[in-house]
Design a protein around this motif. Structure first.
Motif, PDB file in Angstrom:
ATOM      1  N   HIS A  32      16.269   2.740  -7.357  1.00 62.23           N
ATOM      2  CA  HIS A  32      15.790   1.671  -7.127  1.00 62.23           C
ATOM      3  C   HIS A  32      16.164   0.295  -7.311  1.00 62.23           C
ATOM      4  O   HIS A  32      16.088  -1.196  -6.606  1.00 62.23           O
ATOM      5  CB  HIS A  32      14.404   1.303  -5.293  1.00 62.23           C
ATOM      6  CG  HIS A  32      14.327   2.513  -4.811  1.00 62.23           C
ATOM      7  ND1 HIS A  32      15.390   2.755  -4.098  1.00 62.23           N
ATOM      8  CD2 HIS A  32      13.335   3.519  -4.986  1.00 62.23           C
ATOM      9  CE1 HIS A  32      14.742   4.266  -3.580  1.00 62.23           C
ATOM     10  NE2 HIS A  32      13.888   4.746  -3.610  1.00 62.23           N
ATOM     11  N   GLY A  33      17.020   0.383  -8.340  1.00 63.01           N
ATOM     12  CA  GLY A  33      17.641  -0.878  -9.245  1.00 63.01           C
ATOM     13  C   GLY A  33      18.822  -0.449  -8.745  1.00 63.01           C
ATOM     14  O   GLY A  33      19.808   0.146  -8.389  1.00 63.01           O
ATOM     15  N   LEU A  34      19.153  -2.024  -9.156  1.00 65.20           N
ATOM     16  CA  LEU A  34      20.641  -2.207  -9.058  1.00 65.20           C
ATOM     17  C   LEU A  34      21.931  -2.067 -10.715  1.00 65.20           C
ATOM     18  O   LEU A  34      20.911  -1.676 -11.550  1.00 65.20           O
ATOM     19  CB  LEU A  34      21.530  -3.786  -8.821  1.00 65.20           C
ATOM     20  CG  LEU A  34      20.594  -3.211  -7.566  1.00 65.20           C
ATOM     21  CD1 LEU A  34      20.674  -5.184  -7.120  1.00 65.20           C
ATOM     22  CD2 LEU A  34      21.544  -2.865  -6.528  1.00 65.20           C
ATOM     23  N   LEU A  35      22.584  -0.287 -10.320  1.00 66.22           N
ATOM     24  CA  LEU A  35      23.198  -0.565 -11.818  1.00 66.22           C
ATOM     25  C   LEU A  35      24.636  -1.154 -11.094  1.00 66.22           C
ATOM     26  O   LEU A  35      25.347  -0.702  -9.803  1.00 66.22           O
ATOM     27  CB  LEU A  35      23.132   0.660 -11.837  1.00 66.22           C
ATOM     28  CG  LEU A  35      23.999   1.605 -12.446  1.00 66.22           C
ATOM     29  CD1 LEU A  35      23.419   1.543 -13.660  1.00 66.22           C
ATOM     30  CD2 LEU A  35      23.812   3.248 -12.349  1.00 66.22           C
ATOM     31  N   ARG A  36      25.372  -1.438 -12.243  1.00 66.76           N
ATOM     32  CA  ARG A  36      26.915  -2.706 -12.136  1.00 66.76           C
ATOM     33  C   ARG A  36      27.394  -0.948 -12.713  1.00 66.76           C
ATOM     34  O   ARG A  36      27.218  -1.483 -14.168  1.00 66.76           O
ATOM     35  CB  ARG A  36      26.132  -3.912 -12.628  1.00 66.76           C
ATOM     36  CG  ARG A  36      28.120  -4.611 -12.965  1.00 66.76           C
ATOM     37  CD  ARG A  36      27.512  -5.782 -13.349  1.00 66.76           C
ATOM     38  NE  ARG A  36      28.365  -5.754 -14.453  1.00 66.76           N
ATOM     39  CZ  ARG A  36      28.244  -6.535 -15.192  1.00 66.76           C
ATOM     40  NH1 ARG A  36      27.959  -8.329 -15.307  1.00 66.76           N
ATOM     41  NH2 ARG A  36      29.313  -6.886 -16.695  1.00 66.76           N
ATOM     42  N   ILE A  37      28.622  -1.458 -12.781  1.00 61.90           N
ATOM     43  CA  ILE A  37      30.055  -0.493 -13.406  1.00 61.90           C
ATOM     44  C   ILE A  37      30.920  -0.796 -13.220  1.00 61.90           C
ATOM     45  O   ILE A  37      31.406  -1.383 -12.253  1.00 61.90           O
ATOM     46  CB  ILE A  37      29.566   1.611 -12.665  1.00 61.90           C
ATOM     47  CG1 ILE A  37      28.288   1.787 -12.601  1.00 61.90           C
ATOM     48  CG2 ILE A  37      30.697   1.639 -13.092  1.00 61.90           C
ATOM     49  CD1 ILE A  37      28.312   3.055 -11.862  1.00 61.90           C
TER      50      ILE A  37
END
Length: 89
Positions: A32-37
């Motif tokens: 439930h963390g934000l992943l930036r790609i």
């Protein structure tokens, strides 16, 4: 082939000719963390029509946590929404 359809936030570039190119996406991971790609390359683009709904599917390549991902992003034209269709490898 991992099947996972989830809505994502996308930063994209729109050309003067109306072509869309995704540059970066943000999604929620399993913790439930934000992943930036950051998208390194758009390999192909295809236009699809499913039950009268027009969309574009982008096959993209990116590095995520030192791992190479190839995945499909779908942009639904009428609703202006993005979703991650699946991770190919």
């Amino acid at each position: 082939m991992e099947q996972k359809i989830c809505p994502v936030d996308v930063i994209s570039l729109c050309s003067a000719g109306g072509e869309i190119k995704p540059l970066r996406l943000r999604m929620e991971n399993e913790a439930h963390g934000l992943l930036r790609i950051d998208i390194d390359e758009v390999i192909s683009v295809k236009e699809i029509q499913y039950v009268g709904i027009e969309a574009q599917v982008f096959l993209c390549r990116a590095m995520v946590d030192r791992e190479r991902w190839i995945f499909e992003l779908k942009y639904t034209i009428r609703t202006h929404t993005w979703c991650l269709l699946r991770r190919v490898c």
